[in-house]
Design a protein around this motif. Sequence first.
Motif, PDB file in Angstrom:
ATOM      1  N   VAL A 121      -5.002   9.920   3.018  1.00 25.91           N
ATOM      2  CA  VAL A 121      -6.383   9.105   3.389  1.00 25.91           C
ATOM      3  C   VAL A 121      -7.019   9.295   4.664  1.00 25.91           C
ATOM      4  CG1 VAL A 121      -7.539   6.770   2.922  1.00 25.91           C
ATOM      5  CG2 VAL A 121      -5.904   7.636   1.171  1.00 25.91           C
ATOM      6  N   LEU A 122      -8.083   9.694   4.821  1.00 23.95           N
ATOM      7  CA  LEU A 122      -8.580  10.047   6.275  1.00 23.95           C
ATOM      8  C   LEU A 122      -9.540   8.878   6.374  1.00 23.95           C
ATOM      9  CD1 LEU A 122      -9.158  11.707   8.865  1.00 23.95           C
ATOM     10  CD2 LEU A 122     -10.699  13.195   7.428  1.00 23.95           C
ATOM     11  N   VAL A 123      -9.410   8.411   7.520  1.00 22.18           N
ATOM     12  CA  VAL A 123     -10.318   7.220   8.055  1.00 22.18           C
ATOM     13  C   VAL A 123     -11.071   7.813   9.368  1.00 22.18           C
ATOM     14  CG1 VAL A 123     -10.672   4.873   8.685  1.00 22.18           C
ATOM     15  CG2 VAL A 123      -8.961   5.607   6.973  1.00 22.18           C
ATOM     16  N   LEU A 124     -12.393   8.180   9.135  1.00 23.21           N
ATOM     17  CA  LEU A 124     -13.065   8.695  10.253  1.00 23.21           C
ATOM     18  C   LEU A 124     -13.771   7.363  11.133  1.00 23.21           C
ATOM     19  CD1 LEU A 124     -14.865  12.058   9.020  1.00 23.21           C
ATOM     20  CD2 LEU A 124     -12.864  11.838  10.689  1.00 23.21           C
ATOM     21  N   THR A 125     -13.489   7.541  12.317  1.00 24.63           N
ATOM     22  CA  THR A 125     -14.151   6.282  12.825  1.00 24.63           C
ATOM     23  C   THR A 125     -15.244   6.632  14.076  1.00 24.63           C
ATOM     24  OG1 THR A 125     -12.270   5.941  14.777  1.00 24.63           O
ATOM     25  CG2 THR A 125     -12.176   4.802  12.401  1.00 24.63           C
ATOM     26  N   CYS A 134       0.877  -1.159   0.064  1.00 23.35           N
ATOM     27  CA  CYS A 134      -0.004   0.003   0.009  1.00 23.35           C
ATOM     28  C   CYS A 134       0.866   1.350   0.221  1.00 23.35           C
ATOM     29  CB  CYS A 134      -0.943   0.155   1.247  1.00 23.35           C
ATOM     30  SG  CYS A 134      -1.983   1.302   1.150  1.00 23.35           S
ATOM     31  N   THR A 135       0.712   2.248  -0.852  1.00 22.05           N
ATOM     32  CA  THR A 135       1.275   3.329  -0.837  1.00 22.05           C
ATOM     33  C   THR A 135       0.492   4.454  -0.498  1.00 22.05           C
ATOM     34  OG1 THR A 135       0.526   3.607  -3.147  1.00 22.05           O
ATOM     35  CG2 THR A 135       2.569   2.597  -2.966  1.00 22.05           C
ATOM     36  N   ASP A 136      -0.681   4.478   0.126  1.00 18.89           N
ATOM     37  CA  ASP A 136      -1.454   5.401   0.685  1.00 18.89           C
ATOM     38  C   ASP A 136      -0.990   5.593   1.993  1.00 18.89           C
ATOM     39  OD1 ASP A 136      -3.020   6.122  -1.248  1.00 18.89           O
ATOM     40  OD2 ASP A 136      -4.449   4.481  -0.889  1.00 18.89           O
ATOM     41  N   GLN A 137      -0.810   7.028   2.649  1.00 19.04           N
ATOM     42  CA  GLN A 137      -0.733   7.438   3.983  1.00 19.04           C
ATOM     43  C   GLN A 137      -2.045   7.503   4.853  1.00 19.04           C
ATOM     44  OE1 GLN A 137       2.323   7.533   5.961  1.00 19.04           O
ATOM     45  NE2 GLN A 137       0.539   7.714   7.552  1.00 19.04           N
ATOM     46  N   LEU A 138      -2.427   6.704   5.459  1.00 20.67           N
ATOM     47  CA  LEU A 138      -3.303   7.022   6.269  1.00 20.67           C
ATOM     48  C   LEU A 138      -3.512   7.511   7.530  1.00 20.67           C
ATOM     49  CD1 LEU A 138      -4.200   4.333   4.427  1.00 20.67           C
ATOM     50  CD2 LEU A 138      -5.417   3.601   6.124  1.00 20.67           C
ATOM     51  N   VAL A 139      -4.480   8.492   7.993  1.00 15.04           N
ATOM     52  CA  VAL A 139      -4.711   9.087   9.056  1.00 15.04           C
ATOM     53  C   VAL A 139      -5.922   8.618   9.584  1.00 15.04           C
ATOM     54  CG1 VAL A 139      -5.090  11.222  10.452  1.00 15.04           C
ATOM     55  CG2 VAL A 139      -3.480  11.232   8.224  1.00 15.04           C
ATOM     56  N   LEU A 140      -5.874   7.868  10.825  1.00 16.10           N
ATOM     57  CA  LEU A 140      -6.974   7.475  11.541  1.00 16.10           C
ATOM     58  C   LEU A 140      -7.499   8.175  12.631  1.00 16.10           C
ATOM     59  CD1 LEU A 140      -6.091   3.667  12.556  1.00 16.10           C
ATOM     60  CD2 LEU A 140      -6.986   4.727  10.125  1.00 16.10           C
ATOM     61  N   CYS A 141      -8.809   9.096  12.289  1.00 15.57           N
ATOM     62  CA  CYS A 141      -9.167   9.786  13.275  1.00 15.57           C
ATOM     63  C   CYS A 141     -10.531   9.174  14.269  1.00 15.57           C
ATOM     64  CB  CYS A 141      -9.668  11.289  12.539  1.00 15.57           C
ATOM     65  SG  CYS A 141     -10.149  12.453  13.714  1.00 15.57           S
ATOM     66  N   SER A 142     -10.587   9.226  15.330  1.00 17.23           N
ATOM     67  CA  SER A 142     -11.497   8.401  16.226  1.00 17.23           C
ATOM     68  C   SER A 142     -12.104   9.614  17.046  1.00 17.23           C
ATOM     69  CB  SER A 142     -11.214   7.566  17.033  1.00 17.23           C
ATOM     70  OG  SER A 142     -10.801   6.296  16.163  1.00 17.23           O
ATOM     71  N   VAL A 143     -13.692   9.598  17.341  1.00 15.55           N
ATOM     72  CA  VAL A 143     -14.327  10.266  18.014  1.00 15.55           C
ATOM     73  C   VAL A 143     -14.470   9.838  19.540  1.00 15.55           C
ATOM     74  CG1 VAL A 143     -16.710  11.157  18.662  1.00 15.55           C
ATOM     75  CG2 VAL A 143     -16.046  10.983  16.301  1.00 15.55           C
ATOM     76  N   LEU A 144     -13.622  10.536  20.398  1.00 10.28           N
ATOM     77  CA  LEU A 144     -13.814  10.044  21.906  1.00 10.28           C
ATOM     78  C   LEU A 144     -15.088  10.015  22.476  1.00 10.28           C
ATOM     79  CD1 LEU A 144     -10.427  12.030  22.928  1.00 10.28           C
ATOM     80  CD2 LEU A 144     -10.652   9.719  22.278  1.00 10.28           C
ATOM     81  N   ARG A 145     -15.179   9.319  23.575  1.00  9.72           N
ATOM     82  CA  ARG A 145     -14.238   7.975  23.835  1.00  9.72           C
ATOM     83  C   ARG A 145     -14.928   6.641  23.367  1.00  9.72           C
ATOM     84  NH1 ARG A 145     -16.901   6.360  29.678  1.00  9.72           N
ATOM     85  NH2 ARG A 145     -19.145   7.014  28.864  1.00  9.72           N
ATOM     86  N   ALA A 146     -15.777   6.763  22.485  1.00  7.90           N
ATOM     87  CA  ALA A 146     -16.828   5.371  22.008  1.00  7.90           C
ATOM     88  C   ALA A 146     -15.786   4.906  20.958  1.00  7.90           C
ATOM     89  CB  ALA A 146     -18.159   5.791  21.589  1.00  7.90           C
ATOM     90  N   GLY A 147     -15.016   5.830  20.012  1.00  4.27           N
ATOM     91  CA  GLY A 147     -14.458   5.084  18.910  1.00  4.27           C
ATOM     92  C   GLY A 147     -13.329   4.768  19.206  1.00  4.27           C
ATOM     93  N   LEU A 148     -12.708   4.698  20.559  1.00  2.00           N
ATOM     94  CA  LEU A 148     -11.311   3.761  20.800  1.00  2.00           C
ATOM     95  C   LEU A 148     -11.291   2.377  20.485  1.00  2.00           C
ATOM     96  CD1 LEU A 148     -10.421   5.840  24.145  1.00  2.00           C
ATOM     97  CD2 LEU A 148      -9.402   5.944  21.832  1.00  2.00           C
ATOM     98  N   PRO A 149     -12.305   1.516  20.874  1.00  7.84           N
ATOM     99  CA  PRO A 149     -12.004   0.138  20.665  1.00  7.84           C
ATOM    100  C   PRO A 149     -11.897   0.088  18.888  1.00  7.84           C
ATOM    101  CG  PRO A 149     -13.805   0.367  22.175  1.00  7.84           C
ATOM    102  CD  PRO A 149     -13.424   1.602  21.673  1.00  7.84           C
ATOM    103  N   LEU A 150     -12.914   0.689  18.277  1.00  9.52           N
ATOM    104  CA  LEU A 150     -12.938   0.577  16.718  1.00  9.52           C
ATOM    105  C   LEU A 150     -11.654   1.246  16.177  1.00  9.52           C
ATOM    106  CD1 LEU A 150     -15.026  -0.151  14.455  1.00  9.52           C
ATOM    107  CD2 LEU A 150     -15.771   2.385  14.268  1.00  9.52           C
ATOM    108  N   HIS A 151     -11.163   2.031  16.596  1.00  8.31           N
ATOM    109  CA  HIS A 151     -10.060   2.734  16.275  1.00  8.31           C
ATOM    110  C   HIS A 151      -8.628   1.585  16.508  1.00  8.31           C
ATOM    111  CE1 HIS A 151      -7.203   6.464  16.007  1.00  8.31           C
ATOM    112  NE2 HIS A 151      -6.360   5.434  16.198  1.00  8.31           N
ATOM    113  N   HIS A 152      -8.775   0.863  17.649  1.00  9.77           N
ATOM    114  CA  HIS A 152      -7.726  -0.167  17.862  1.00  9.77           C
ATOM    115  C   HIS A 152      -7.703  -1.336  17.017  1.00  9.77           C
ATOM    116  CE1 HIS A 152      -7.334   1.335  22.266  1.00  9.77           C
ATOM    117  NE2 HIS A 152      -6.710   1.912  21.485  1.00  9.77           N
ATOM    118  N   GLY A 153      -8.930  -1.854  16.653  1.00 10.71           N
ATOM    119  CA  GLY A 153      -9.055  -2.656  15.453  1.00 10.71           C
ATOM    120  C   GLY A 153      -8.683  -2.416  14.116  1.00 10.71           C
ATOM    121  N   ILE A 154      -8.947  -0.942  13.801  1.00 11.79           N
ATOM    122  CA  ILE A 154      -8.410  -0.727  12.357  1.00 11.79           C
ATOM    123  C   ILE A 154      -6.905  -0.635  12.364  1.00 11.79           C
ATOM    124  CG2 ILE A 154      -8.406   1.171  10.593  1.00 11.79           C
ATOM    125  CD1 ILE A 154     -11.300   1.649  11.784  1.00 11.79           C
ATOM    126  N   LEU A 155      -6.237   0.101  13.647  1.00 14.82           N
ATOM    127  CA  LEU A 155      -5.069   0.121  13.740  1.00 14.82           C
ATOM    128  C   LEU A 155      -4.255  -1.378  13.795  1.00 14.82           C
ATOM    129  CD1 LEU A 155      -2.760   2.268  13.959  1.00 14.82           C
ATOM    130  CD2 LEU A 155      -3.021   2.138  16.565  1.00 14.82           C
TER     131      LEU A 155
END
Length: 217
Positions: free
Chosen positions: A131-135, A70-91
């Motif tokens: 590439v922005l990934v909103l969770t 993969c050549t894309d640079q990703l930024v994972l952006c999560s909405v606190l605090r509920a988004g943290l487990p989802l963020h960890h899964g994607i990370l």
Amino acid sequence: MIINRFDTTPTVLNTFIAEIRDVGVQKDAMRFRRNIERIGEVLGYEMSKTLTYREKEITTPLGSKKILGCTDQLVLCSVLRAGLPLHHGILNYFDAAENAFISAYRHHPNNSDDFEVVVKYFAAPSLENKVLVLTDPMLATGKTLENVLNVLKEHGTPKKIHIISVIGSKAGGEKVKEVFPKDTHLWIAAIDDKLSSRGYIVPGLGDAGDLSYGIKL
């Protein structure tokens, strides 16, 4: 917007969705968080099929092999605090991703059904041409993601935007479709038909943040 939903396809993902909805299983906060994390892994894998790849050669102990990276640079952006487990899964699947976090919550004046979304904290790298990934696990009315998008605009223009959610409403899907760029992808495990008078998903699963980390004041 391109909507990718998975509750109509018979896969193991439906097991995770069933468990996070079940009031009996929800009593186990660790299991709830882990299921959200696993849903993030599944949806992150599906999203990965749309990213940009380039062939590169790697060296093994016995030779060499060309492989797509993969050549894309990703930024994972999560909405606190509920988004943290989802963020960890994607990370778990995107080791090199940069990370951003934003605090957004509902404020109901005088405890009325009407509410506004308050954003109080935001930390992020530049989003320019990335590439922005909103969770956000619960896509109810779409107002939270609308406010988040407005804040993110000050940090650069992403190459592409993906939204990853666990459960949403039809109204929430329509809202993000209205405010986000047309080529945005929504990756969502399940979509429910209704919202309550206070804007919560029905049947939904309740408050994802409280179920993950305990009731807040």
